[in-house]
Design a protein around this motif. Structure first.
Motif, PDB file in Angstrom:
ATOM      1  N   PRO A   1       0.824  -1.200   0.000  1.00 54.23           N
ATOM      2  CA  PRO A   1       0.000   0.000   0.000  1.00 54.23           C
ATOM      3  C   PRO A   1       0.866   1.260   0.000  1.00 54.23           C
ATOM      4  CG  PRO A   1       0.256  -0.768   2.240  1.00 54.23           C
ATOM      5  CD  PRO A   1       1.051  -1.710   1.365  1.00 54.23           C
ATOM      6  N   MET A   2       0.357   2.318  -0.653  1.00 52.68           N
ATOM      7  CA  MET A   2       1.071   3.592  -0.629  1.00 52.68           C
ATOM      8  C   MET A   2       0.096   4.710  -0.986  1.00 52.68           C
ATOM      9  SD  MET A   2       4.611   4.684  -2.586  1.00 52.68           S
ATOM     10  CE  MET A   2       5.738   3.988  -1.374  1.00 52.68           C
ATOM     11  N   GLU A   3       0.351   5.883  -0.438  1.00 51.44           N
ATOM     12  CA  GLU A   3      -0.425   7.073  -0.770  1.00 51.44           C
ATOM     13  C   GLU A   3      -0.126   7.401  -2.244  1.00 51.44           C
ATOM     14  OE1 GLU A   3       0.641  10.566  -1.247  1.00 51.44           O
ATOM     15  OE2 GLU A   3      -1.476  11.031  -1.420  1.00 51.44           O
ATOM     16  N   PRO A   4      -1.155   7.645  -3.057  1.00 49.72           N
ATOM     17  CA  PRO A   4      -0.942   7.823  -4.493  1.00 49.72           C
ATOM     18  C   PRO A   4       0.072   8.898  -4.877  1.00 49.72           C
ATOM     19  CG  PRO A   4      -3.279   7.662  -4.025  1.00 49.72           C
ATOM     20  CD  PRO A   4      -2.576   7.726  -2.702  1.00 49.72           C
ATOM     21  N   LYS A   5       0.030  10.059  -4.238  1.00 45.67           N
ATOM     22  CA  LYS A   5       0.989  11.111  -4.602  1.00 45.67           C
ATOM     23  C   LYS A   5       2.417  10.655  -4.341  1.00 45.67           C
ATOM     24  CE  LYS A   5      -2.026  15.102  -4.124  1.00 45.67           C
ATOM     25  NZ  LYS A   5      -2.387  16.267  -3.337  1.00 45.67           N
ATOM     26  N   GLU A   6       2.628   9.927  -3.259  1.00 52.28           N
ATOM     27  CA  GLU A   6       3.959   9.407  -2.937  1.00 52.28           C
ATOM     28  C   GLU A   6       4.384   8.364  -3.973  1.00 52.28           C
ATOM     29  OE1 GLU A   6       6.353   7.388   0.829  1.00 52.28           O
ATOM     30  OE2 GLU A   6       4.183   7.629   0.969  1.00 52.28           O
ATOM     31  N   LEU A   7       3.478   7.475  -4.332  1.00 51.77           N
ATOM     32  CA  LEU A   7       3.766   6.441  -5.322  1.00 51.77           C
ATOM     33  C   LEU A   7       4.146   7.091  -6.659  1.00 51.77           C
ATOM     34  CD1 LEU A   7       2.028   3.137  -5.890  1.00 51.77           C
ATOM     35  CD2 LEU A   7       2.202   4.684  -7.810  1.00 51.77           C
ATOM     36  N   ILE A   8       3.375   8.069  -7.094  1.00 54.10           N
ATOM     37  CA  ILE A   8       3.635   8.763  -8.357  1.00 54.10           C
ATOM     38  C   ILE A   8       4.994   9.465  -8.309  1.00 54.10           C
ATOM     39  CG2 ILE A   8       2.848  10.707  -9.785  1.00 54.10           C
ATOM     40  CD1 ILE A   8      -0.072   9.752  -8.971  1.00 54.10           C
ATOM     41  N   ALA A   9       5.311  10.088  -7.182  1.00 54.64           N
ATOM     42  CA  ALA A   9       6.604  10.773  -7.035  1.00 54.64           C
ATOM     43  C   ALA A   9       7.757   9.776  -7.100  1.00 54.64           C
ATOM     44  CB  ALA A   9       6.645  11.552  -5.722  1.00 54.64           C
ATOM     45  N   HIS A  10       7.650   8.652  -6.383  1.00 57.93           N
ATOM     46  CA  HIS A  10       8.736   7.663  -6.382  1.00 57.93           C
ATOM     47  C   HIS A  10       8.893   6.999  -7.741  1.00 57.93           C
ATOM     48  CE1 HIS A  10      10.022   8.011  -2.294  1.00 57.93           C
ATOM     49  NE2 HIS A  10       8.792   7.848  -1.849  1.00 57.93           N
ATOM     50  N   ALA A  11       7.809   6.908  -8.501  1.00 56.19           N
ATOM     51  CA  ALA A  11       7.877   6.330  -9.838  1.00 56.19           C
ATOM     52  C   ALA A  11       8.428   7.338 -10.849  1.00 56.19           C
ATOM     53  CB  ALA A  11       6.493   5.853 -10.275  1.00 56.19           C
ATOM     54  N   GLY A  12       8.535   8.605 -10.449  1.00 56.84           N
ATOM     55  CA  GLY A  12       9.005   9.632 -11.372  1.00 56.84           C
ATOM     56  C   GLY A  12       8.015   9.868 -12.500  1.00 56.84           C
ATOM     57  N   ALA A  13       6.734   9.735 -12.177  1.00 56.52           N
ATOM     58  CA  ALA A  13       5.688   9.791 -13.192  1.00 56.52           C
ATOM     59  C   ALA A  13       5.197  11.207 -13.469  1.00 56.52           C
ATOM     60  CB  ALA A  13       4.507   8.921 -12.757  1.00 56.52           C
ATOM     61  N   THR A  14       4.724  11.385 -14.679  1.00 57.66           N
ATOM     62  CA  THR A  14       4.024  12.591 -15.086  1.00 57.66           C
ATOM     63  C   THR A  14       2.533  12.306 -14.934  1.00 57.66           C
ATOM     64  OG1 THR A  14       5.747  13.085 -16.703  1.00 57.66           O
ATOM     65  CG2 THR A  14       3.602  14.169 -17.013  1.00 57.66           C
ATOM     66  N   LEU A  15       1.805  13.198 -14.268  1.00 57.63           N
ATOM     67  CA  LEU A  15       0.374  13.020 -14.064  1.00 57.63           C
ATOM     68  C   LEU A  15      -0.375  13.396 -15.349  1.00 57.63           C
ATOM     69  CD1 LEU A  15      -1.254  12.063 -11.649  1.00 57.63           C
ATOM     70  CD2 LEU A  15      -1.544  14.456 -10.986  1.00 57.63           C
TER      71      LEU A  15
END
Length: 169
Positions: free
Chosen positions: A147-161
């Motif tokens: 489990p992970m908070e979505p904003k944290e997951l997106i940041a760690h993945a280096g993703a563009t929203l």
């Protein structure tokens, strides 16, 4: 279906365990849950965890003009390949074949986590993931999730929203 806690780290795929350490996420090791039956699909994972289908974060590899790209999508939605193509400015976007997924990420389909891959790829994360306080993603095997908070997951993945999900029908 019951899960086993991974507090000893045994459920964590070695490559994913290394990625957690590199990202300063060692505390996540103990939150990885291993299930006796596969959680290969979003529906299987949601049923095993007891969460909404949309709380599953799918890690999907596509080929944009032959170059692998990772798309993070909520489990209840489908990726609109045309929107991905437009977002990337690519001529053609297709689903990557299983061998390309393994070669690119180091993981088999059904166990691909959102980060900790063998190679660096461009990452797109659909905005739909932000609808939840917590999402669940694969932890390197078809039997493990975390489990992970979505904003944290997106940041760690280096993703563009982005907005790349198919419109609801």
């Amino acid at each position: 279906m019951t899960s086993t806690d991974a507090t000893d780290g045994s459920a964590v795929h070695p490559r994913f365990a290394d990625a957690l350490s590199e990202l300063g996420l060692d505390g996540l090791h103990g939150r990885v849950r291993r299930f006796p039956d596969a959680t290969r699909t979003a529906a299987e994972a949601a049923a095993a965890i007891g969460c909404e289908l949309s709380q599953i974060c799918k890690s999907l590899i596509f080929a944009a003009d032959g170059v692998p790209v990772l798309v993070l999508m909520d489990g209840a939605s489908r990726v609109d390949v045309e929107r991905v193509r437009e977002e990337l400015g690519a001529e053609k976007v297709t689903r990557a074949k299983a061998d390309v997924v393994r070669e690119t990420t180091g993981y088999a389909i059904g166990g691909v986590p959102p980060f900790g891959h063998r190679t660096r790829t461009q990452v797109l994360a659909d905005r739909s993931l932000l609808a939840h306080e917590v999402v669940w993603a694969a932890a390197g095997t078809p039997y493990t999730v975390f489990p992970m908070e979505p904003k944290e997951l997106i940041a760690h993945a280096g993703a563009t929203l982005v907005d790349v999900r198919e419109p609801a029908s």
